[in-house]
Design a protein around this motif. Structure first.
Motif, PDB file in Angstrom:
ATOM      1  N   LYS A  11       7.548   0.553  -6.821  1.00 14.61           N
ATOM      2  CA  LYS A  11       8.402   0.693  -5.634  1.00 14.61           C
ATOM      3  C   LYS A  11       9.471  -0.391  -5.586  1.00 14.61           C
ATOM      4  O   LYS A  11      10.615  -0.127  -5.187  1.00 14.61           O
ATOM      5  CB  LYS A  11       7.544   0.669  -4.372  1.00 14.61           C
ATOM      6  CG  LYS A  11       6.713   1.931  -4.184  1.00 14.61           C
ATOM      7  CD  LYS A  11       6.008   1.937  -2.837  1.00 14.61           C
ATOM      8  CE  LYS A  11       5.306   3.275  -2.596  1.00 14.61           C
ATOM      9  NZ  LYS A  11       4.639   3.323  -1.259  1.00 14.61           N
ATOM     10  N   LYS A  35       7.758  11.237  -5.133  1.00 14.99           N
ATOM     11  CA  LYS A  35       7.240  10.822  -3.830  1.00 14.99           C
ATOM     12  C   LYS A  35       7.404   9.321  -3.631  1.00 14.99           C
ATOM     13  O   LYS A  35       7.839   8.866  -2.554  1.00 14.99           O
ATOM     14  CB  LYS A  35       5.752  11.190  -3.712  1.00 14.99           C
ATOM     15  CG  LYS A  35       5.113  10.811  -2.375  1.00 14.99           C
ATOM     16  CD  LYS A  35       5.777  11.533  -1.209  1.00 14.99           C
ATOM     17  CE  LYS A  35       4.967  11.405   0.080  1.00 14.99           C
ATOM     18  NZ  LYS A  35       4.841  10.016   0.566  1.00 14.99           N
ATOM     19  N   ALA A  36       7.100   8.532  -4.649  1.00 19.20           N
ATOM     20  CA  ALA A  36       7.245   7.080  -4.552  1.00 19.20           C
ATOM     21  C   ALA A  36       8.706   6.703  -4.325  1.00 19.20           C
ATOM     22  O   ALA A  36       9.021   5.832  -3.499  1.00 19.20           O
ATOM     23  CB  ALA A  36       6.712   6.409  -5.814  1.00 19.20           C
ATOM     24  N   HIS A  38      11.067   8.621  -3.021  1.00 19.79           N
ATOM     25  CA  HIS A  38      11.478   9.084  -1.691  1.00 19.79           C
ATOM     26  C   HIS A  38      10.966   8.141  -0.603  1.00 19.79           C
ATOM     27  O   HIS A  38      11.649   7.897   0.406  1.00 19.79           O
ATOM     28  CB  HIS A  38      10.953  10.498  -1.453  1.00 19.79           C
ATOM     29  CG  HIS A  38      11.418  11.107  -0.172  1.00 19.79           C
ATOM     30  ND1 HIS A  38      10.585  11.347   0.891  1.00 19.79           N
ATOM     31  CD2 HIS A  38      12.659  11.511   0.223  1.00 19.79           C
ATOM     32  CE1 HIS A  38      11.280  11.876   1.882  1.00 19.79           C
ATOM     33  NE2 HIS A  38      12.526  11.992   1.506  1.00 19.79           N
ATOM     34  N   ASP A  39       9.776   7.580  -0.815  1.00 19.73           N
ATOM     35  CA  ASP A  39       9.204   6.652   0.165  1.00 19.73           C
ATOM     36  C   ASP A  39      10.063   5.408   0.332  1.00 19.73           C
ATOM     37  O   ASP A  39      10.172   4.869   1.447  1.00 19.73           O
ATOM     38  CB  ASP A  39       7.786   6.242  -0.256  1.00 19.73           C
ATOM     39  CG  ASP A  39       6.764   7.336  -0.015  1.00 19.73           C
ATOM     40  OD1 ASP A  39       7.086   8.322   0.689  1.00 19.73           O
ATOM     41  OD2 ASP A  39       5.631   7.210  -0.537  1.00 19.73           O
ATOM     42  N   VAL A  40      10.672   4.934  -0.759  1.00 18.43           N
ATOM     43  CA  VAL A  40      11.435   3.683  -0.669  1.00 18.43           C
ATOM     44  C   VAL A  40      12.945   3.900  -0.579  1.00 18.43           C
ATOM     45  O   VAL A  40      13.663   3.050  -0.040  1.00 18.43           O
ATOM     46  CB  VAL A  40      11.120   2.752  -1.867  1.00 18.43           C
ATOM     47  CG1 VAL A  40       9.672   2.326  -1.831  1.00 18.43           C
ATOM     48  CG2 VAL A  40      11.467   3.398  -3.197  1.00 18.43           C
ATOM     49  N   GLY A  42      14.445   7.145   0.357  1.00 17.80           N
ATOM     50  CA  GLY A  42      14.837   8.191   1.302  1.00 17.80           C
ATOM     51  C   GLY A  42      15.842   9.161   0.724  1.00 17.80           C
ATOM     52  O   GLY A  42      15.639   9.729  -0.350  1.00 17.80           O
ATOM     53  N   LEU A  70       9.291  18.117   1.353  1.00 19.94           N
ATOM     54  CA  LEU A  70       9.769  16.741   1.530  1.00 19.94           C
ATOM     55  C   LEU A  70      11.209  16.688   2.031  1.00 19.94           C
ATOM     56  O   LEU A  70      11.646  15.654   2.540  1.00 19.94           O
ATOM     57  CB  LEU A  70       9.676  15.974   0.203  1.00 19.94           C
ATOM     58  CG  LEU A  70       8.283  15.543  -0.266  1.00 19.94           C
ATOM     59  CD1 LEU A  70       8.410  14.682  -1.522  1.00 19.94           C
ATOM     60  CD2 LEU A  70       7.544  14.768   0.805  1.00 19.94           C
ATOM     61  N   MET A 163      -2.460   9.268  -2.007  1.00 21.54           N
ATOM     62  CA  MET A 163      -1.243   9.668  -1.293  1.00 21.54           C
ATOM     63  C   MET A 163      -1.298  11.123  -0.846  1.00 21.54           C
ATOM     64  O   MET A 163      -0.340  11.644  -0.291  1.00 21.54           O
ATOM     65  CB  MET A 163      -0.026   9.437  -2.195  1.00 21.54           C
ATOM     66  CG  MET A 163       0.216   7.962  -2.515  1.00 21.54           C
ATOM     67  SD  MET A 163       1.303   7.671  -3.952  1.00 21.54           S
ATOM     68  CE  MET A 163       2.852   8.320  -3.354  1.00 21.54           C
TER      69      MET A 163
END
Length: 269
Positions: A11, A35-36, A38-40, A42, A70, A163
């Motif tokens: 990340k 996913k990782a 997108h989490d950090v 956006g 997502l 997750m």
């Protein structure tokens, strides 16, 4: 380093990129990476998925369904590998030809959108196998954040489960071209036969499946613990009849079961 520490490093590395385009197939690795990211990052993440005869429609639809949930920007690249000079002859560097063509298209799209970084889902374990496509990625400047963070396949499955990703226990998948011995001509018709045969076995309940195509012979690989299901004469007759309809003349079960890159055994050591 623990899986959680590797995730933190991943990340941190992704955060430093600012904006990234991710080659997304819908498999275990690329789903976790997306996913990782997108989490950090956006909305600073764009996913790109290839659509071609070597990529089953079921995989494409699973990938697009995940993207929609997502809400990530998603682009689709039409990639017809059979039109690449030399690809259909199925040489040992087939994956290089494919990756070079596909990621060149992705690179062009990224340049048009002024996105500097393109990432793929290669992990640390991929270094252990024969992967000629890796050379193409290096030539085009494609980064592999999972590998760089030291994440193995096991790490990715563990973290994916934590997750709550639907792919945490998804079987490994490789493009349909990998079902043919090097040197055997690859055609749309043969790809369709393999796709239909594998889908049939999946519908029967086999989770991990490969149908290796040796001319008119289909060699079935299933998970080691699933081989005994073929002790049923009824099932053997049923599978043979269906495969015959698909176009195979001979059908056999690989006694060793599924293993990654079994066709690489034909390469000189």
């Amino acid at each position: 380093m623990t899986a959680q520490e590797k995730l933190a490093l991943l990340k941190s590395n992704l955060q430093s990129l600012g904006h990234v385009m991710i080659a997304f197939s819908g498999g275990v690795d690329s789903t976790f990476l997306l996913k990782a990211a997108h989490d950090v990052l956006g909305n600073a993440v764009t996913a790109v998925t290839a659509r071609s005869a070597t990529f089953p429609e079921r995989e494409f639809h699973e990938a697009t369904d995940f993207i929609q949930k997502l809400g990530i920007k998603h682009l689709v690249v039409l990639s017809e590998e059979l039109e690449i000079n030399g690809f259909s002859d199925n040489p040992p560097n087939r994956c290089y030809l494919c990756k070079k063509e596909l990621f060149s298209k992705i690179r062009k799209i990224a340049d048009e959108q002024k996105i500097e970084h393109i990432a793929d889902g290669s992990n640390l374990d991929d270094l252990k196998d024969y992967r000629p496509g890796r050379q193409a990625l290096q030539e085009l400047g494609i980064i592999s954040p999972l590998r760089d963070a030291g994440l193995t396949k096991e790490d990715i499955r563990i973290l994916s489960r934590e997750m709550d990703l639907p792919t945490w226990n998804k079987p490994a998948f490789a493009c349909l071209s990998s079902r043919f011995p090097y040197g055997e001509k690859i055609t749309k018709e043969k790809l369709a036969m393999v796709d239909q045969a594998e889908q049939y076995l999946i519908d029967l309940g086999f989770n991990l499946v490969r149908v290796r195509c040796h001319g008119t012979l289909a060699r079935i690989e299933v998970a080691i613990e699933a081989r005994s299901k073929f002790f049923s004469q009824e099932l053997m007759d049923q599978v043979y009849q269906e495969f015959k309809k698909i176009g195979f003349i001979f059908v056999c079960l690989d006694l060793k079961g599924y293993r990654t890159g079994s066709m690489n055994a034909t390469l000189p050591q």
